[in-house]
Scaffold this motif. Sequence first.
Motif, mmCIF file in Angstrom:
data_model
loop_
_atom_site.group_PDB
_atom_site.id
_atom_site.type_symbol
_atom_site.label_atom_id
_atom_site.label_comp_id
_atom_site.label_asym_id
_atom_site.label_seq_id
_atom_site.Cartn_x
_atom_site.Cartn_y
_atom_site.Cartn_z
ATOM 1 N N SER A 15 8.929 27.954 22.153
ATOM 2 C CA SER A 15 9.856 27.955 23.282
ATOM 3 C C SER A 15 10.466 26.566 23.428
ATOM 4 N N PRO A 16 11.629 26.477 24.062
ATOM 5 C CA PRO A 16 12.249 25.163 24.254
ATOM 6 C C PRO A 16 11.294 24.175 24.942
ATOM 7 N N ALA A 17 10.507 24.661 25.920
ATOM 8 C CA ALA A 17 9.593 23.762 26.635
ATOM 9 C C ALA A 17 8.524 23.208 25.699
ATOM 10 N N LEU A 18 7.968 24.085 24.858
ATOM 11 C CA LEU A 18 6.915 23.629 23.948
ATOM 12 C C LEU A 18 7.503 22.719 22.869
ATOM 13 N N SER A 19 8.707 23.063 22.399
ATOM 14 C CA SER A 19 9.375 22.209 21.410
ATOM 15 C C SER A 19 9.552 20.794 21.953
ATOM 16 N N ALA A 20 9.981 20.712 23.193
ATOM 17 C CA ALA A 20 10.207 19.393 23.797
ATOM 18 C C ALA A 20 8.880 18.645 23.920
ATOM 19 N N ARG A 21 7.829 19.393 24.273
ATOM 20 C CA ARG A 21 6.507 18.781 24.403
ATOM 21 C C ARG A 21 6.041 18.227 23.051
ATOM 22 N N PHE A 22 6.300 19.000 22.004
ATOM 23 C CA PHE A 22 5.906 18.563 20.658
ATOM 24 C C PHE A 22 6.684 17.339 20.222
ATOM 25 N N ASP A 23 7.995 17.319 20.549
ATOM 26 C CA ASP A 23 8.808 16.152 20.178
ATOM 27 C C ASP A 23 8.199 14.882 20.762
ATOM 28 N N LYS A 24 7.739 14.990 22.009
ATOM 29 C CA LYS A 24 7.153 13.821 22.669
ATOM 30 C C LYS A 24 5.815 13.460 22.027
ATOM 31 N N LEU A 25 5.034 14.507 21.752
ATOM 32 C CA LEU A 25 3.666 14.308 21.266
ATOM 33 C C LEU A 25 3.623 13.597 19.907
ATOM 34 N N VAL A 26 4.506 13.969 18.986
ATOM 35 C CA VAL A 26 4.415 13.370 17.645
ATOM 36 C C VAL A 26 4.820 11.901 17.633
ATOM 37 N N GLY A 27 5.577 11.487 18.643
ATOM 38 C CA GLY A 27 5.975 10.091 18.662
ATOM 39 C C GLY A 27 5.030 9.193 19.428
ATOM 40 N N LYS A 28 3.983 9.792 19.969
ATOM 41 C CA LYS A 28 3.150 9.114 20.937
ATOM 42 C C LYS A 28 2.078 8.196 20.340
ATOM 43 N N TYR A 29 1.583 8.579 19.158
ATOM 44 C CA TYR A 29 0.420 7.882 18.604
ATOM 45 C C TYR A 29 0.817 6.986 17.429
ATOM 46 N N PRO A 30 -0.039 6.015 17.104
ATOM 47 C CA PRO A 30 0.252 5.150 15.949
ATOM 48 C C PRO A 30 0.448 5.959 14.663
ATOM 49 N N LEU A 31 -0.218 7.087 14.531
ATOM 50 C CA LEU A 31 -0.016 7.955 13.370
ATOM 51 C C LEU A 31 0.445 9.319 13.875
ATOM 52 N N ARG A 32 1.515 9.860 13.283
ATOM 53 C CA ARG A 32 2.072 11.123 13.766
ATOM 54 C C ARG A 32 1.048 12.257 13.741
ATOM 55 N N ARG A 33 0.184 12.281 12.711
ATOM 56 C CA ARG A 33 -0.732 13.404 12.565
ATOM 57 C C ARG A 33 -1.773 13.449 13.685
ATOM 58 N N SER A 34 -1.894 12.383 14.460
ATOM 59 C CA SER A 34 -2.853 12.388 15.567
ATOM 60 C C SER A 34 -2.499 13.442 16.610
ATOM 61 N N ALA A 35 -1.264 13.945 16.564
ATOM 62 C CA ALA A 35 -0.857 14.993 17.500
ATOM 63 C C ALA A 35 -1.293 16.376 17.024
ATOM 64 N N LEU A 36 -1.889 16.448 15.833
ATOM 65 C CA LEU A 36 -2.114 17.752 15.204
ATOM 66 C C LEU A 36 -2.979 18.729 16.014
ATOM 67 N N VAL A 37 -4.169 18.302 16.425
ATOM 68 C CA VAL A 37 -5.073 19.250 17.091
ATOM 69 C C VAL A 37 -4.486 19.751 18.422
ATOM 70 N N PRO A 38 -3.972 18.845 19.289
ATOM 71 C CA PRO A 38 -3.343 19.371 20.509
ATOM 72 C C PRO A 38 -2.183 20.316 20.213
ATOM 73 N N MET A 39 -1.372 20.009 19.193
ATOM 74 C CA MET A 39 -0.247 20.896 18.867
ATOM 75 C C MET A 39 -0.739 22.284 18.491
ATOM 76 N N LEU A 40 -1.805 22.330 17.693
ATOM 77 C CA LEU A 40 -2.328 23.636 17.276
ATOM 78 C C LEU A 40 -2.868 24.415 18.477
ATOM 79 N N LEU A 41 -3.539 23.709 19.400
ATOM 80 C CA LEU A 41 -4.072 24.393 20.591
ATOM 81 C C LEU A 41 -2.933 24.950 21.450
ATOM 82 N N TYR A 42 -1.891 24.142 21.671
ATOM 83 C CA TYR A 42 -0.767 24.606 22.495
ATOM 84 C C TYR A 42 -0.022 25.734 21.792
#
Lengths: 174, 545
Positions: A15-42
């Motif tokens: 959904s647009p809301a989740l897409s936007a959340r993911f866009d924010k999440l991948v830029g948040k950590y020193p390594l992009r893959r650190s967003a992986l587990v939360p992304m899979l849960l959402y």
Amino acid sequence: MTKNETSPETMSIFSPALSARFDKLVGKYPLRRSALVPMLLYAQDEVGYISDAVVAEVAARIGITELDVRSVASYYSMLRFKPAGKFNVQVCTNIACMLRGGYEIFDTFSEKLGIGHKGVTADGVFSLEEVECIGACCWAPAIQVNYNFHDELKPENVDGILAEYRAKTPEGGR
Amino acid sequence: MNLEELNQIADAVRAENGKYDYAVNVCQGTGCLAQHADQIQAAIGASAAAAGKNVQVRRVGCLGFCAAGPLAQLEPEGHLLKGLSVARADEVVSSLGGSPPPGLQCELSELVEKQVQVVLENSGKIDPEKIDEYIERDGYQGLVKALTELRPVDVVQQITESGLRGRGGGGYPTGLKWGMVAKAAPGQKYVICNGDEGDPGAFMDRSVLESDPQRVIEGMAIAAYAVGASKGYIYVRAEYPLAVSRLTSGLREARRRGFLGNNICGTPFDFDIEIRIGAGAFVCGEETALIASIEGLRGVPRVRPPYPASAGLWGKPTLINNVETFANVPPILRKGGAWFAKVGTAKSKGTKVFALSGKIRNTALIEVPMGITLREIVEGIGGGVPEGHSFKAVQTGGPSGGCIPAELMDIEVSYESLIQAGSMMGSGGMIVMDDSSCMVNVAKFFMEFCMTESCGKCIPCRAGTVQMFELLAKICEGRATMDDLDLLIDLCSTVKEASLCGLGQTAPNPVLSTLRYFKQEYIEHIQNKRCPAGVCTIKHEEVPA
């Protein structure tokens, strides 16, 4: 619930809301893959399970291979590669529940639903899982249905619980 | 924010509470909520309004006596009510100011007498989602004091002086750990709160997070100031949705009051916290596995050293402590390390929270001073085993711990004495067993748990737990020989010595401790093909025709 097609507006299965959340999440950590587990849960919360399409899009968003996504996802017991029922019944059979009849509760659900561990009923309403400690030891034996707890159960409570959830389905509302 | 402003907030809360003649504090922990405590609260509220009584009906955290829920506490009298229901709301309201309705009052004496509350001091007394109620009970004074009066090194000194040790089970001195991270090269550092509570029979961290989330946030902020970190993570299990939701609102409130964010309390200190949700992997409670999980990898442990204190999250110095450890920090800063060290034994200071469950009359969440005897907990607070049964053993330390038999009930609860007895403190699960529990079956259960949860990285744990489980299953089914028992004992030492992380190194403990105290039960299964407790199903070998 199972939505695996890319929508033309967002170029995403999410959904647009989740897409936007993911866009924010991948830029948040020193390594992009650190967003992986939360992304899979959402993603699982929205799509219902980790489908091939989820794996592909999450991999692309992070910039890792699909195999890498699968390797991590398969490690965590709460991530599913198949759809669960609308109501996922998780019966704790860990020590405190076991000592107070957790297995009898599991067996009763299994018998009434006609499915075993990780099974889904034919109508897709219920799925059943035997899980490790859910931290409800003082109210053992306990189960969790989606995010709701039911505790101090006896086999004779099972019918009532199933009826309660069945009533929440469109068919059950008749 | 300074101490004066904190006092103003506290006064405002007191003024509001003072407007009412009575208060009914309804427990809204996971256990009571599952029995519709939210509806009970609403019914009491409606009934009070209808009766025209001036009653404050509040949501509070866990009241501790979980076996008797749903619970509520009445003020000003202090009566604890048990077994509440929507149907009895009117009776509760009309009884206010007098004696509680028949059958609803809890007998508190033994349950309360032996407890000392530090970590749980606010549990059941405040609304977990209202930061001002936490402030009214001296919350955030520790952080304000640290930031405005103490240097980071002084904060570490207070923790060292307190004698606080890691409450996740290992018992590593907290002050030492903080000092190591503080001394690591300056630059980006992290603080992680380990809330991946997964030991069977343990739910202390869940209760603290659900009942008093601000306490953990304050503890983490103090730690961050002491070690020089600007970013924190709380790792919580997805199985604890209520804890996650209360933490989420707790973080928002803490930011609103200026305890998180930039220039906290008008000082140059910046710190914020993010929640990371676990996806169901027991090993992630091990610190290096937890870090791997946050980094987006399979949550498997790695060899230490380097320890997280020097190379942790994203390779940076990282302080990682358990929920209960952080929850002890605010009162230590508020009242001083020496105050904390007054309670406990020579080497185990302060209190410990235990989840008392299994074959016991009063299942409960309790906090007791270190040095209390197991007997005082099981027989005193817990009220002993159910009628008609005899007490057999108490299991502590989860799958890393062991079973302590009835004859050792007078040992004191401390890190050292529990290890000496063949178990360990662990995170705080205490599972009571009576004569209807088979100890071989219990050992088999824990081995099955370790086998399932083994991450598979190292062979001794991956293959060893499977072999040990199969041997235990064979014994339970009456198919084993005495040679199998020798093999099992041999495997125990191999897995213990050769495994990579704590999970494997301690997986043999439940077997070793039950063998130490209940060997006869093993022999009964093997030689006489009989389960003394009547739990195991003996499979008789078919004689070939």
